[in-house]
Design a protein around this motif. Structure first.
Motif, PDB file in Angstrom:
ATOM      1  N   GLU A  18       2.084   7.569 -14.983  1.00 25.89           N
ATOM      2  CA  GLU A  18       2.862   7.076 -16.114  1.00 25.89           C
ATOM      3  C   GLU A  18       3.886   6.042 -15.657  1.00 25.89           C
ATOM      4  O   GLU A  18       4.682   6.286 -14.759  1.00 25.89           O
ATOM      5  N   GLY A  19       3.811   4.868 -16.257  1.00 23.08           N
ATOM      6  CA  GLY A  19       4.744   3.794 -15.935  1.00 23.08           C
ATOM      7  C   GLY A  19       4.419   3.049 -14.656  1.00 23.08           C
ATOM      8  O   GLY A  19       5.157   2.169 -14.247  1.00 23.08           O
ATOM      9  N   SER A  20       3.307   3.364 -14.017  1.00 22.56           N
ATOM     10  CA  SER A  20       2.967   2.699 -12.769  1.00 22.56           C
ATOM     11  C   SER A  20       2.156   1.427 -13.052  1.00 22.56           C
ATOM     12  O   SER A  20       1.648   1.228 -14.148  1.00 22.56           O
ATOM     13  N   VAL A  21       2.069   0.588 -12.056  1.00 21.91           N
ATOM     14  CA  VAL A  21       1.276  -0.644 -12.145  1.00 21.91           C
ATOM     15  C   VAL A  21       0.276  -0.649 -11.008  1.00 21.91           C
ATOM     16  O   VAL A  21       0.451   0.025  -9.989  1.00 21.91           O
ATOM     17  N   ASN A  64       0.830  -1.209   0.000  1.00 17.89           N
ATOM     18  CA  ASN A  64       0.000   0.000   0.000  1.00 17.89           C
ATOM     19  C   ASN A  64       0.863   1.258   0.000  1.00 17.89           C
ATOM     20  O   ASN A  64       0.558   2.227  -0.693  1.00 17.89           O
ATOM     21  N   ARG A  65       1.938   1.227   0.758  1.00 10.77           N
ATOM     22  CA  ARG A  65       2.843   2.373   0.803  1.00 10.77           C
ATOM     23  C   ARG A  65       3.496   2.599  -0.570  1.00 10.77           C
ATOM     24  O   ARG A  65       3.580   3.726  -1.051  1.00 10.77           O
ATOM     25  N   LEU A  66       3.913   1.511  -1.218  1.00  8.89           N
ATOM     26  CA  LEU A  66       4.485   1.632  -2.556  1.00  8.89           C
ATOM     27  C   LEU A  66       3.464   2.183  -3.546  1.00  8.89           C
ATOM     28  O   LEU A  66       3.793   3.037  -4.383  1.00  8.89           O
ATOM     29  N   ALA A  88       1.435   9.204  -5.960  1.00 12.29           N
ATOM     30  CA  ALA A  88       1.858  10.578  -5.719  1.00 12.29           C
ATOM     31  C   ALA A  88       2.812  11.068  -6.813  1.00 12.29           C
ATOM     32  O   ALA A  88       2.860  12.255  -7.107  1.00 12.29           O
ATOM     33  N   GLU A  89       3.542  10.150  -7.427  1.00 18.16           N
ATOM     34  CA  GLU A  89       4.488  10.518  -8.479  1.00 18.16           C
ATOM     35  C   GLU A  89       3.825  10.622  -9.850  1.00 18.16           C
ATOM     36  O   GLU A  89       4.440  11.075 -10.797  1.00 18.16           O
TER      37      GLU A  89
END
Length: 93
Positions: free
Chosen positions: A76-79, A64-66, A72-73
């Motif tokens: 794009e490019g997140s999963v 959850n923290r990840l 927050a960043e």
């Protein structure tokens, strides 16, 4: 939980019932060695379940923290959290 007892596989094999009773009644784990190397541990089933719950909660909190950091960043490019969990499981496998 008491300090663990360290025994060889041969020793444990000769008195497995006592090892199980010690784990359950005295809450004393037994570390089993093979050729001098620690290989396994016998613990009470309730202690195993407690440790498993802690590990699961810890992993969930970490994921959850990840996910929060990734959100927050930006996206794009997140999963997704599910994809991240699958990647971690595959990595451990």
């Amino acid at each position: 939980m008491s300090e663990p007892v360290v025994e060889s596989m041969a020793e444990v094999r000769s008195h497995l019932a006592d090892v199980l009773d010690r784990a359950r009644r005295e809450e004393t784990p037994t570390i089993i060695t093979r050729r001098g190397k620690q290989e396994a541990v016998v613990i009470d089933i309730d202690e195993y379940r407690r440790l498993t719950r802690i590990a699961e909660r810890t992993e969930e909190a970490w994921l959850n923290r990840l996910a929060d950091e990734a959100e927050a960043e930006g996206t794009e490019g997140s999963v997704s959290l599910e994809e991240m969990a699958a990647l971690i499981r595959d990595h451990r496998g």
